[in-house]
Write an enzyme that holds these catalytic residues in place. Structure first.
Site, short mmCIF file in Angstrom:
data_model
loop_
_atom_site.label_atom_id
_atom_site.label_comp_id
_atom_site.label_asym_id
_atom_site.label_seq_id
_atom_site.Cartn_x
_atom_site.Cartn_y
_atom_site.Cartn_z
N ASP A 37 64.94 -66.36 -51.94
CA ASP A 37 65.45 -65.91 -50.55
C ASP A 37 66.33 -64.65 -50.85
O ASP A 37 66.66 -64.43 -51.69
CB ASP A 37 66.21 -66.96 -49.92
CG ASP A 37 66.20 -66.73 -48.34
OD1 ASP A 37 65.48 -67.50 -47.56
OD2 ASP A 37 66.59 -65.70 -47.84
N TYR A 155 55.50 -58.74 -34.87
CA TYR A 155 55.43 -60.01 -35.50
C TYR A 155 54.10 -60.74 -35.33
O TYR A 155 53.42 -61.28 -36.22
CB TYR A 155 56.36 -60.87 -34.64
CG TYR A 155 56.64 -62.35 -35.54
CD1 TYR A 155 57.22 -62.45 -36.45
CD2 TYR A 155 56.15 -63.44 -34.47
CE1 TYR A 155 57.34 -63.95 -37.05
CE2 TYR A 155 55.94 -64.66 -35.06
CZ TYR A 155 56.71 -64.92 -36.32
OH TYR A 155 56.87 -66.18 -36.80
#
Ligand code: NAD
Ligand code: ADP
Length: 260
Positions: A37, A155
């Site tokens: 991450d 997106y």
């Protein structure tokens, strides 16, 4: 179930939401984990929630940084000699202006994380799967990649790209017994969607969230993780190139007024 005993599973976006739920379930089913991450605090929280004794590598990095991807794959192979499962899950939603207000830099940021990131991980991980003729890749796309909506531009386009990348990679890798699939989550409560949930709760509209899907509720990260693990596991040994909606029936419906 211990479907991933002694298997090495790499999960991106493991510091929050769907990625964290996926990492925790993989650990409970016996996997060795490589957790990625860009947000260090979230990643630490995930690893501190792992079952006692879970073996893992933890890497704070940007999934769109190819040199970092290459280095991570090298470290993983050095540690375990193999990668069995890759979950390309890190993603950003970005802002949602109408088409006439789009910003090129924002498009490049969103496409960089959501589409180029998964491409880079597949590029560098797949050869280690091909050489063993064994491996499963699961990409987190979205229902937004199947249909769009107002302001969904970058997106939605990135997630449509992820579905297509899933098909391309499945074709390239199928001959070496490497499977590639995607899940398409509907509305799930995570870090990404927290502003939507916060707004709805503050305005007593929370009961409406998820109302447009056939199960009349939003989903939770564990329900997406369950589908990711199924596709990653040998239970899905004859499934490749598919994008599975996990959306409470959202994409089954035309959502026309008056039809409910
Ligand atoms: P989240 O924000 O809770 O988790 C995403 C994680 O990815 C975060 O920890 C973030 O730090 C990490 N990340 C973002 N950019 C990164 C980068 N460049 N490099 C490394 N890590 C990065 O959101 P989530 O809902 O769990 O999202 C997981 C995936 O599910 C995303 O691909 C998202 O697009 C997809 N998805 C979510 C929903 C939903 O309703 N929540 C719906 C459809 C699809
Ligand atoms: P959104 O999901 O609406 O785009 P943020 O911009 O806050 O919201 O991003 C969500 C997560 O993704 C945060 O953890 C943030 O640090 C991370 N992130 C944002 N932009 C990038 C980027 N270019 N590269 C890597 N990670 C990013």
């Amino acid at each position: 179930m211990m479907r991933f005993k002694r298997r090495v599973a790499m999960v991106t976006g493991a510091g929050s939401g769907i990625g964290r739920a996926t990492a925790l379930r993989l650990a409970r089913e016996g996997a060795y984990l490589v957790l990625v991450d860009q947000a260090e605090a979230g990643l630490m929280e995930t690893t501190s929630a792992l079952p006692e004794g879970t073996e893992y590598l933890r890497k704070v990095m940007d999934v769109s940084d190819e040199a970092a991807v290459e280095a991570l794959v090298k470290d993983t192979i050095k540690r375990w000699g193999q990668i069995d499962v890759l979950c390309n899950n890190a993603g950003v939603a970005g802002s949602h202006p109408p088409i006439t207000d789009q910003n090129r830099d924002e498009w490049e940021r969103i496409l960089g994380v959501n589409l180029i990131g998964p491409m880079l991980f597949i590029k560098h991980v797949a050869p280690h799967m091909q050489s063993r003729r064994l491996g499963s890749i699961v990409n987190t796309a979205s229902v937004a990649g199947i249909r769009s909506g107002a302001g969904g531009n970058a997106y939605s386009a990135s997630k449509a790209g992820v579905i297509n990348l899933t098909q391309t990679a499945a074709c390239d890798l199928g001959g070496d017994n490497v499977r590639v699939n995607a899940v398409c989550p509907g509305l799930i409560e995570t870090g990404m969607t927290q502003p939507i949930f916060d707004y709805a709760r503050a305005n007593e509209k929370a009961h409406k969230l998820g109302a447009r899907c056939e199960l009349r509720r939003y989903g939770n990260p564990e329900e997406i993780a369950a589908a990711i693990l199924f596709l990653a596991s040998d239970d899905a040994s004859y499934i490749t190139g598919q994008a599975l909606p996990v959306d409470g029936g959202n994409t089954a419906s035309l959502n026309l007024p008056g039809m409910k």
